[in-house]
Design an enzyme around this catalytic site. Structure first.
Site, PDB file in Angstrom:
ATOM      1  N   ASP A  29       0.840  -1.200   0.000  1.00  0.00           N
ATOM      2  CA  ASP A  29       0.000   0.000   0.000  1.00  0.00           C
ATOM      3  C   ASP A  29       0.873   1.247   0.000  1.00  0.00           C
ATOM      4  OD1 ASP A  29      -2.159  -1.665   0.214  1.00  0.00           O
ATOM      5  OD2 ASP A  29      -2.351  -1.444   2.392  1.00  0.00           O
TER       6      ASP A  29
HETATM    7  N1  URA Z   1      -1.380  -5.913   3.918  1.00  0.00           N
HETATM    8  C1  URA Z   1      -1.847  -4.637   3.912  1.00  0.00           C
HETATM    9  O1  URA Z   1      -2.893  -4.356   4.487  1.00  0.00           O
HETATM   10  N2  URA Z   1      -1.128  -3.702   3.258  1.00  0.00           N
HETATM   11  C2  URA Z   1       0.033  -3.959   2.628  1.00  0.00           C
HETATM   12  O2  URA Z   1       0.651  -3.054   2.057  1.00  0.00           O
HETATM   13  C3  URA Z   1       0.512  -5.276   2.665  1.00  0.00           C
HETATM   14  C4  URA Z   1      -0.209  -6.243   3.311  1.00  0.00           C
END
Ligand code: URA
Length: 293
Positions: free
Chosen positions: A106
């Site tokens: 993310d």
């Molecule tokens: N899980 C999440 O919620 N975000 C990420 O970036 C990776 C795994």
């Protein structure tokens, strides 16, 4: 815009010799740039644009290596975007235009992101059948809770067709007394111990840094999570199922490859031969509900 790098670095990365060897070559007049004799190792060249010859033989830029990036928060895991800064904007040419990120983190997630041009490698690491284990350090709202740990172990409904596959969650107890440099035997790093689990060490756990722990504020707790799937916002949704918020998330490892603690956010380096081997030899994790009788 074409990137410029030092001539000695270009030649060393193209496999002509070590940095010291290529400096000697340049000084002995055996290297030319656009038909002119190169004078200094620190001269800047534009790989792919300048014609660089050693003993009259053209030198091609090396194939891009697979890179380990410590992704900073605020950049997206894409190759191009019209509005947002991407992880490839952090990588210098000539590699940036050839690489792609292996999966996504993310925008606000930090940590280990591999960049490669090898589509087969990314497919092998991301294939839902392979279940490559990914381990994260997380700061969570609220206090450690055994029920959440058991939920992660047993699988959680996060609005998908099936529950999440068994995951590992280790809550950490972080002592706020002055730390010494030496860890006790049951400590993950000085002053940090696991809660509820019998001291299990997950991959990358020992690379958690004091600056990671500093993200944890009052009313929050630290945890390490290992998952073998890669669903959208998976960790946030798993904690969300228990009414918890993920306040900070950083990937520590992918398979057996651990984020190099020397890399600051935004820095990267090529994987070593040993790390490449670890990535290509990942043993698949088989979950019980997938065993065909
Ligand atoms: N899980 C999440 O919620 N975000 C990420 O970036 C990776 C795994």
């Amino acid at each position: 815009m074409a990137e410029h790098i030092r001539l000695d670095r270009f030649l060393a990365e193209a496999g002509i010799g070590s940095r010291a060897e290529v400096k000697k070559l340049i000084r002995s007049g055996r290297v030319s740039i656009n038909k002119e004799r190169a004078k200094q190792p620190e001269q800047k060249v534009s790989p792919g644009l300048d014609e660089i010859l050693v003993d009259q033989t053209p030198v091609k830029p090396s194939a891009p290596p697979t890179l380990m990036l410590n992704k900073p928060a605020g950049v997206i895991s894409a190759t191009k975007d019209t509005k947002e800064k991407t992880v490839l904007d952090l990588i210098r040419e000539p590699y940036a235009s050839k690489l792609h990120p292996v999966g996504r983190l993310d925008k606000d997630t930090e940590g280990l992101l591999l960049l490669t041009e090898d589509g087969g490698l990314s497919h092998a690491l991301l294939s839902p059948k392979k279940h490559v284990m990914k381990t994260y350090f997380a700061v969570i709202s609220g206090q450690p809770d055994r029920e959440i740990m058991l939920g992660f172990r047993d699988g959680i409904e996060i609005g998908e067709k099936k529950k999440t596959l068994p995951a590992k969650l280790v809550f950490l107890s972080v002592s706020d007394t002055v730390q010494t440099a030496d860890s006790e035997e049951n400590e993950i790093l000085p002053g940090v111990e696991s809660i509820f689990s019998d001291g299990e060490i997950l991959p990358g756990m020992r690379s958690i840094s004091q600056s990671d722990l500093a993200h944890c504020e009052e009313g929050e707790c630290c945890a390490v999570v290992s998952i073998s799937e890669g669903k959208y916002h998976q960790i946030k949704r798993m904690f969300g199922a228990f009414g918890r918020q993920v306040c900070f998330l950083k990937r520590l490892s992918m398979g057996e490859v651990v984020l190099d603690p020397a890399l600051k956010p935004g820095q990267y380096r090529p994987l070593t031969a040993k790390e490449m081997e670890l990535l290509t030899d990942v043993p698949p994790i088989v979950h019980e509900d997938e065993i065909c009788q």
